[in-house]
Design an enzyme around this catalytic site. Structure first.
Site, PDB file in Angstrom:
ATOM      1  N   VAL A 228       0.866  -1.176   0.000  1.00 48.49           N
ATOM      2  CA  VAL A 228       0.000   0.000   0.000  1.00 48.49           C
ATOM      3  C   VAL A 228       0.898   1.219   0.000  1.00 48.49           C
ATOM      4  O   VAL A 228       2.000   1.205   0.562  1.00 48.49           O
ATOM      5  CB  VAL A 228      -0.945  -0.001   1.217  1.00 48.49           C
ATOM      6  CG1 VAL A 228      -1.538   1.381   1.470  1.00 48.49           C
ATOM      7  CG2 VAL A 228      -2.069  -1.014   1.018  1.00 48.49           C
ATOM      8  N   CYS A 229       0.437   2.267  -0.644  1.00 44.96           N
ATOM      9  CA  CYS A 229       1.141   3.548  -0.664  1.00 44.96           C
ATOM     10  C   CYS A 229       2.545   3.347  -1.254  1.00 44.96           C
ATOM     11  O   CYS A 229       2.711   2.625  -2.225  1.00 44.96           O
ATOM     12  CB  CYS A 229       1.153   4.139   0.751  1.00 44.96           C
ATOM     13  SG  CYS A 229       1.536   5.897   0.841  1.00 44.96           S
ATOM     14  N   THR A 230       3.566   3.961  -0.677  1.00 42.89           N
ATOM     15  CA  THR A 230       4.916   3.859  -1.231  1.00 42.89           C
ATOM     16  C   THR A 230       5.582   2.527  -0.923  1.00 42.89           C
ATOM     17  O   THR A 230       6.749   2.333  -1.284  1.00 42.89           O
ATOM     18  CB  THR A 230       5.798   5.013  -0.729  1.00 42.89           C
ATOM     19  OG1 THR A 230       5.816   5.020   0.705  1.00 42.89           O
ATOM     20  CG2 THR A 230       5.288   6.350  -1.237  1.00 42.89           C
TER      21      THR A 230
ATOM     22  N   THR B  44       0.554   3.477  -6.180  1.00 46.96           N
ATOM     23  CA  THR B  44       1.295   4.071  -5.072  1.00 46.96           C
ATOM     24  C   THR B  44       0.570   5.363  -4.698  1.00 46.96           C
ATOM     25  O   THR B  44      -0.449   5.718  -5.293  1.00 46.96           O
ATOM     26  CB  THR B  44       2.763   4.324  -5.448  1.00 46.96           C
ATOM     27  OG1 THR B  44       3.524   4.627  -4.267  1.00 46.96           O
ATOM     28  CG2 THR B  44       2.918   5.478  -6.440  1.00 46.96           C
TER      29      THR B  44
ATOM     30  N   GLY C 266      -3.209   2.340  -3.488  1.00 43.85           N
ATOM     31  CA  GLY C 266      -2.765   3.730  -3.510  1.00 43.85           C
ATOM     32  C   GLY C 266      -2.408   4.220  -2.118  1.00 43.85           C
ATOM     33  O   GLY C 266      -2.051   3.443  -1.235  1.00 43.85           O
TER      34      GLY C 266
END
Length: 231
Positions: free
Chosen positions: A109-111, A129, A159
């Site tokens: 998730v995310c970065t 991301t 994301g």
């Protein structure tokens, strides 16, 4: 040969979630809210010492890299302010590469997707991301997607931050079936009704987007440099 990604309704899940200094707590807590009630969660780090998140809350690992299970259904990576340093950490990258070899699903998730990419686990894949950090993902030759959740084979990526709940429920549907995922969503009372329409640049006020991009510019550059640095 049996499909290794087919749902198994009765067997508890074996979930590995990476910890590293200055990751974002909600990146991990959101997916865990969806997945955690359906199996055993292993919080993975080099040692058993507490790991501090980027909001000043510490999390206690449950298992070291050396003792991590080799039959994980899911290996999961959160993002956060510490992603750039983690991308330069050979121990983390080697552990992820080894864990992904046997895991049924390789996720983030995310970065966290930047870490998967740096470990060589997203080659030829699309990945999500946080909206402010597509550039470092693309610097590693990965097709960055603006979708909230991206499924590419057994790679599931979400994301930024709150997308972790959507990601967790999507992955849970693949693991345990749609009925289980729907039940879990109801149990969580996940019925988002945000007070503002500022959750993504496609709907946010351009002035708010401009301010957010300025606030994340230095971190974005750090992540780009980490993406281009040999480890």
């Amino acid at each position: 040969m049996a499909d290794s990604t087919a749902p198994e309704q009765s067997r508890p899940l074996n979930i590995g979630m990476l910890l590293y200094p200055n990751f974002t707590l909600l990146d991990l807590a959101g997916p865990h809210a969806a997945l955690g009630m359906h199996g055993m969660t292993h919080l993975l780090w080099k040692t058993m010492d507490p790991v501090w998140t980027d909001t000043g809350i510490s999390i206690n690992p449950t298992t070291t890299f050396a003792n991590a299970p080799t039959d994980l259904d899911v290996i999961f990576v959160p993002g956060g302010h510490g992603t750039g340093d983690a991308m330069r950490d050979k121990d983390i990258l080697e552990f992820l590469a080894a864990a992904a070899w046997s895991a049924r699903f390789v996720t983030s998730v995310c970065t966290g997707s930047l870490l998967l990419a740096k470990a060589g686990l997203l080659e030829g894949r699309r990945a999500a991301t946080h909206w402010a950090f597509y550039e470092p993902l693309e610097a590693m030759g990965i097709e960055a997607s603006h979708d909230r959740v991206v499924v590419d084979g057994n790679r599931y990526t979400g994301g930024g931050v709150t997308a972790g709940i959507d990601f967790g429920l999507t992955l849970l549907a693949a693991l345990k079936g749609e009925a289980t995922a729907k039940f879990t969503q109801l149990a969580m009372e996940y019925d988002p009704q945000p007070p503002f329409k500022e959750g993504h640049p496609r709907t946010a006020d351009p002035l708010v987007v401009q301010a957010a991009r300025a606030a994340t510019a230095e971190m974005n550059q750090q992540f780009v440099e980490s993406a281009r640095t040999m480890t």
